[in-house]
Design a protein around this motif. Structure first.
Motif, PDB file in Angstrom:
ATOM      1  N   UNK A  71      -2.998  24.906  -2.192  1.00  0.00           N
ATOM      2  CA  UNK A  71      -3.282  23.456  -1.390  1.00  0.00           C
ATOM      3  C   UNK A  71      -2.577  23.146  -0.288  1.00  0.00           C
ATOM      4  N   UNK A  72      -1.038  23.764  -0.487  1.00  0.00           N
ATOM      5  CA  UNK A  72      -0.111  23.299   0.826  1.00  0.00           C
ATOM      6  C   UNK A  72      -0.535  24.253   1.906  1.00  0.00           C
ATOM      7  N   UNK A  73      -0.983  25.512   1.424  1.00  0.00           N
ATOM      8  CA  UNK A  73      -1.461  26.436   2.646  1.00  0.00           C
ATOM      9  C   UNK A  73      -2.875  25.686   3.328  1.00  0.00           C
ATOM     10  N   UNK A  74      -3.658  25.311   2.599  1.00  0.00           N
ATOM     11  CA  UNK A  74      -5.044  24.505   2.909  1.00  0.00           C
ATOM     12  C   UNK A  74      -4.313  23.656   4.056  1.00  0.00           C
ATOM     13  N   UNK A  75      -3.580  22.779   3.658  1.00  0.00           N
ATOM     14  CA  UNK A  75      -3.286  21.643   4.709  1.00  0.00           C
ATOM     15  C   UNK A  75      -2.751  22.048   5.835  1.00  0.00           C
ATOM     16  N   UNK A  76      -1.819  23.167   5.683  1.00  0.00           N
ATOM     17  CA  UNK A  76      -1.389  23.874   6.884  1.00  0.00           C
ATOM     18  C   UNK A  76      -2.439  24.387   7.954  1.00  0.00           C
ATOM     19  N   UNK A  77      -3.332  25.049   7.050  1.00  0.00           N
ATOM     20  CA  UNK A  77      -4.165  25.915   7.953  1.00  0.00           C
ATOM     21  C   UNK A  77      -5.179  25.002   8.710  1.00  0.00           C
ATOM     22  N   UNK A  78      -5.400  23.754   7.915  1.00  0.00           N
ATOM     23  CA  UNK A  78      -6.416  22.582   8.500  1.00  0.00           C
ATOM     24  C   UNK A  78      -5.819  22.055   9.813  1.00  0.00           C
ATOM     25  N   UNK A  79      -4.337  21.927   9.605  1.00  0.00           N
ATOM     26  CA  UNK A  79      -3.798  21.073  10.871  1.00  0.00           C
ATOM     27  C   UNK A  79      -3.864  22.228  11.963  1.00  0.00           C
ATOM     28  N   UNK A  80      -3.726  23.539  11.744  1.00  0.00           N
ATOM     29  CA  UNK A  80      -3.862  24.541  12.753  1.00  0.00           C
ATOM     30  C   UNK A  80      -5.096  24.760  13.373  1.00  0.00           C
ATOM     31  N   UNK A  81      -6.311  24.673  12.620  1.00  0.00           N
ATOM     32  CA  UNK A  81      -7.568  24.645  13.096  1.00  0.00           C
ATOM     33  C   UNK A  81      -7.937  23.257  13.844  1.00  0.00           C
ATOM     34  N   UNK A  82      -7.579  22.324  13.410  1.00  0.00           N
ATOM     35  CA  UNK A  82      -7.671  20.829  14.082  1.00  0.00           C
ATOM     36  C   UNK A  82      -7.035  20.793  15.482  1.00  0.00           C
ATOM     37  N   UNK A  83      -5.859  21.497  15.326  1.00  0.00           N
ATOM     38  CA  UNK A  83      -5.222  21.515  16.868  1.00  0.00           C
ATOM     39  C   UNK A  83      -5.869  22.659  17.887  1.00  0.00           C
ATOM     40  N   UNK A  84      -6.379  23.504  17.183  1.00  0.00           N
ATOM     41  CA  UNK A  84      -6.997  24.296  18.075  1.00  0.00           C
ATOM     42  C   UNK A  84      -8.316  24.026  18.690  1.00  0.00           C
ATOM     43  N   UNK A  85      -9.075  23.164  17.936  1.00  0.00           N
ATOM     44  CA  UNK A  85     -10.446  22.663  18.214  1.00  0.00           C
ATOM     45  C   UNK A  85     -10.164  21.159  18.765  1.00  0.00           C
ATOM     46  N   UNK A  86      -8.901  20.839  18.978  1.00  0.00           N
ATOM     47  CA  UNK A  86      -8.772  19.589  19.577  1.00  0.00           C
ATOM     48  C   UNK A  86      -9.467  18.239  18.906  1.00  0.00           C
ATOM     49  N   UNK A  87      -9.558  18.508  17.335  1.00  0.00           N
ATOM     50  CA  UNK A  87     -10.127  17.417  16.789  1.00  0.00           C
ATOM     51  C   UNK A  87      -9.141  16.959  15.702  1.00  0.00           C
ATOM     52  N   UNK A  88      -7.724  16.780  16.134  1.00  0.00           N
ATOM     53  CA  UNK A  88      -6.605  16.453  15.142  1.00  0.00           C
ATOM     54  C   UNK A  88      -6.888  15.009  14.534  1.00  0.00           C
TER      55      UNK A  88
END
Length: 348
Positions: A102-119
């Motif tokens: 679950x912790x990895x999923x949250x961190x990965x989600x943040x990385x994806x949102x930052x990369x795609x400008x949808x934080x």
């Protein structure tokens, strides 16, 4: 230490009771509309998954309470929540179901949102909910997550615009003259360098921040300009002519003192007219015959801002400043006004 402790206290908000009511009603209506429509759709589709996900409540806070926030715009809301749920599904399928995943999923989600400008902050909650629930079906990201966010954004579009809040947000307009574009570019460059130095995510767009700085400067400029009076910029005790003075003598005064107009006063220094080189070029036996009688005047206490339309639009180049009884106390010229504006503008 005291400053650090103050960081734990809630900051004051410049929001009145009407705006607070608008936010609360908008959030309630947004969730109600989304829930009703999603529930109806789930029964029509025969879906077994829930029709409403908890992170949507946080999304509603952003959409209806901070519709100008970059994190509340349609793309971050829709993509941030949906992609975060999808990332969590991938993590669970690849790594299993545990708190660490679950912790990895949250961190990965943040990385994806930052990369795609949808934080979008609720995207982290969407990833956590999906991972803790052990969801492995990617269709969960489509329904309910994608459908819920689409419905919420649609509700936000209708409600925010109907209540005077642009959504999607339109940048604030900076109140600067078009001729001042060079100054705006310099200010924008300084702001860019400052933002780069902070190297943080701010919950306001760069253009909005620039417009707020510009508007603050302009308001400060106007306030300082309103505080200035004619007495602050006039030339006191100006050289003056008398009605019976010969034209050649008045012309000599103009040249000697390098001025472009002479106020004309009587024996008690009351203003009776004004004379310029153009007037003195005409035929006449005395200044009194050639002068302009009852010229436009300014009072010592007149705000400097009130002189701008007189010089800019009415064609005046110099104004006598008088005390009660039309007693001459000074002269204000275009040069005096421009110099004062330059001082005020430079201080802003």
């Amino acid at each position: 230490m005291r400053t650090w402790l103050r960081g734990f206290l809630p900051p004051a908000t410049a929001v009145d009771a009407r705006e607070r009511l608008r936010m609360a009603v908008g959030g309630a209506l947004g969730i109600a509309v989304t829930g009703f429509a999603a529930h109806a759709l789930s029964r029509w589709l025969g879906a077994a998954s829930p029709w409403l996900v908890a992170p949507l409540g946080a999304s509603a806070v952003l959409v209806f309470c901070a519709p100008s926030s970059p994190m509340a715009q349609p793309w971050p809301v829709i993509a941030g929540d949906t992609l975060s749920a999808l990332v969590a599904v991938v993590c669970v399928r690849w790594l299993g179901h545990s708190d660490l995943v679950a912790a990895v999923a949250v961190g990965a989600a943040i990385a994806v949102m930052m990369a795609l400008r949808c934080l979008h902050p609720p995207g982290g909650a969407s990833a956590l909910l999906t991972a803790l629930g052990g969801v492995t079906d990617p269709r969960f990201a489509l329904f309910p997550v994608l459908v819920d966010t689409l419905l919420l954004v649609a509700a936000g579009l209708l409600f925010n615009n109907a209540t005077g809040r642009s959504y999607p947000h339109r940048p604030i307009e900076g109140k600067r003259a078009a001729s001042d574009q060079a100054s705006r570019d310099r200010l924008g460059g300084e702001l860019d360098r400052l933002l780069a130095r902070y190297n943080q995510v701010f919950d306001i767009t760069r253009d909005d921040l620039l417009a707020l700085v510009e508007n603050t400067q302009l308001q400060s400029y106007r306030r300082r300009l309103d505080d200035l009076r004619c007495a602050d910029v006039m030339s006191p005790a100006p050289i003056a002519a008398r009605p019976g003075m010969p034209p050649w003598e008045a012309t000599a005064l103009l040249r000697r003192h390098r001025v472009k107009a002479l106020p004309v006063v009587d024996g008690e220094r009351r203003l009776v007219g004004i004379v310029t080189p153009t007037d003195l070029a005409r035929a006449g036996a005395s200044v009194g015959e050639l002068m302009t009688r009852d010229p436009r005047v300014a009072a010592e206490s007149m705000p400097l801002a009130a002189l701008i339309p007189l010089f800019a639009g009415a064609g005046h180049h110099h104004l006598p400043v008088v005390a009660p009884g039309r007693r001459l106390v000074g002269m204000v010229t275009e040069s005096d006004l421009v110099a004062a504006l330059a001082r005020v503008g430079g201080a802003s």
